[in-house]
Design a protein around this motif. Structure first.
Motif, PDB file in Angstrom:
ATOM      1  N   LYS A   7      -9.243  -2.543  -4.320  1.00 45.72           N
ATOM      2  CA  LYS A   7      -8.343  -1.390  -4.413  1.00 45.72           C
ATOM      3  C   LYS A   7      -9.139  -0.090  -4.487  1.00 45.72           C
ATOM      4  O   LYS A   7      -8.779   0.909  -3.854  1.00 45.72           O
ATOM      5  N   ASP A 101       4.789   8.453   3.737  1.00 44.52           N
ATOM      6  CA  ASP A 101       4.349   7.050   3.825  1.00 44.52           C
ATOM      7  C   ASP A 101       3.564   6.807   5.112  1.00 44.52           C
ATOM      8  O   ASP A 101       2.544   6.100   5.102  1.00 44.52           O
ATOM      9  N   TYR A 114      -1.220   0.685   2.945  1.00 42.72           N
ATOM     10  CA  TYR A 114      -0.683   1.369   1.776  1.00 42.72           C
ATOM     11  C   TYR A 114       0.385   2.367   2.207  1.00 42.72           C
ATOM     12  O   TYR A 114       0.384   2.854   3.341  1.00 42.72           O
ATOM     13  N   GLU A 117       3.585   5.107  -2.714  1.00 45.34           N
ATOM     14  CA  GLU A 117       3.756   4.450  -4.000  1.00 45.34           C
ATOM     15  C   GLU A 117       2.716   3.360  -4.234  1.00 45.34           C
ATOM     16  O   GLU A 117       2.213   3.196  -5.342  1.00 45.34           O
ATOM     17  N   LYS A 118       2.360   2.619  -3.185  1.00 45.69           N
ATOM     18  CA  LYS A 118       1.355   1.566  -3.340  1.00 45.69           C
ATOM     19  C   LYS A 118      -0.010   2.177  -3.653  1.00 45.69           C
ATOM     20  O   LYS A 118      -0.751   1.659  -4.498  1.00 45.69           O
ATOM     21  N   SER A 121       0.119   3.494  -7.241  1.00 47.23           N
ATOM     22  CA  SER A 121       0.047   2.366  -8.182  1.00 47.23           C
ATOM     23  C   SER A 121      -1.367   1.810  -8.289  1.00 47.23           C
ATOM     24  O   SER A 121      -1.809   1.412  -9.371  1.00 47.23           O
TER      25      SER A 121
END
Length: 219
Positions: A7, A101, A114, A117-118, A121
């Motif tokens: 990540k 997005d 991604y 929001e991803k 997060s």
């Protein structure tokens, strides 16, 4: 490789490759630096970007509540750059939720997509892993509370504030490219340079540094 490390690489990758478009890069940096949501991005105006006693901040409004969040100096500079020529109360980003997005998706690694929001997060997960405290400073940041504590936390623990998620430092950049080769699977210097918006010469130097370090560890 550990999921959290993947990540972290992905966030660094999105931050690096998005430099192809300054406005889109500014939006991505805003999310990473301040954990901004769709609504907070959309409502941001030039008047919301401020510096108080050397602390760079943004005032974020989601339509229901407002919070003040610290941002790193580079993000502050990029936001000021893309807001040039706008009136104080004019929105900086005129993107719809779907367009936001799409921007994040466009700069995502090919095999790990991604959206806003991803990505947000993922940054939250990384920052929570960095806390090492009983107190949840990440929640304070999201909720707009304990501002002084949050400032201390991000300056000490947020990789964006220390420059670790940028590529200015050669040692940091070498680490990024080493992981790039591992996770993206590309070794061609010209393609790497084009992808991450760096000169071929610099990428060649960085790859030589990686090779030298590997040889040193083998001895």
């Amino acid at each position: 490789m550990d999921e959290l490390l993947i990540k972290e690489f992905d966030i660094r990758y999105i931050n690096a490759v998005s430099r192809k478009d300054l406005k889109e890069h500014a939006m991505i940096r805003l999310i990473i630096s301040s954990l901004a949501t769709y609504e907070e991005i959309y409502n941001l105006t030039k008047n919301d970007i401020r510096s108080f006693n050397g602390i760079k901040t943004v005032k974020l409004n989601n339509g229901r509540k407002t919070r003040i969040a610290p941002i790193d100096s580079r993000t502050f500079e990029v936001l000021m750059k893309v807001s040039e020529g706008k009136s104080r109360r004019q929105r900086i980003f005129d993107y719809s939720k779907a367009e936001m997005d799409d921007i994040v998706r466009k700069y995502s690694p090919a095999k790990r997509t991604y959206d806003v929001e991803k990505m947000r997060s993922a940054v939250i997960d990384i920052l929570r892993d960095c806390q090492f405290f009983e107190h949840d400073y990440v929640s304070d940041m999201i909720n707009g509370t304990n501002f002084e504590g949050v400032v201390d936390f991000v300056n000490d623990m947020h990789p964006m504030f220390s420059g670790v998620w940028d590529l200015d430092d050669d040692e940091v950049a070498e680490d990024f490219i080493e992981n790039y080769i591992l996770l993206i699977g590309e070794r061609n210097t010209e393609k790497i340079a084009e992808d991450i918006c760096e000169s071929v010469e610099r990428v060649e130097n960085l790859m030589r540094g990686i090779t030298s370090r590997s040889l040193m560890f083998r001895i």
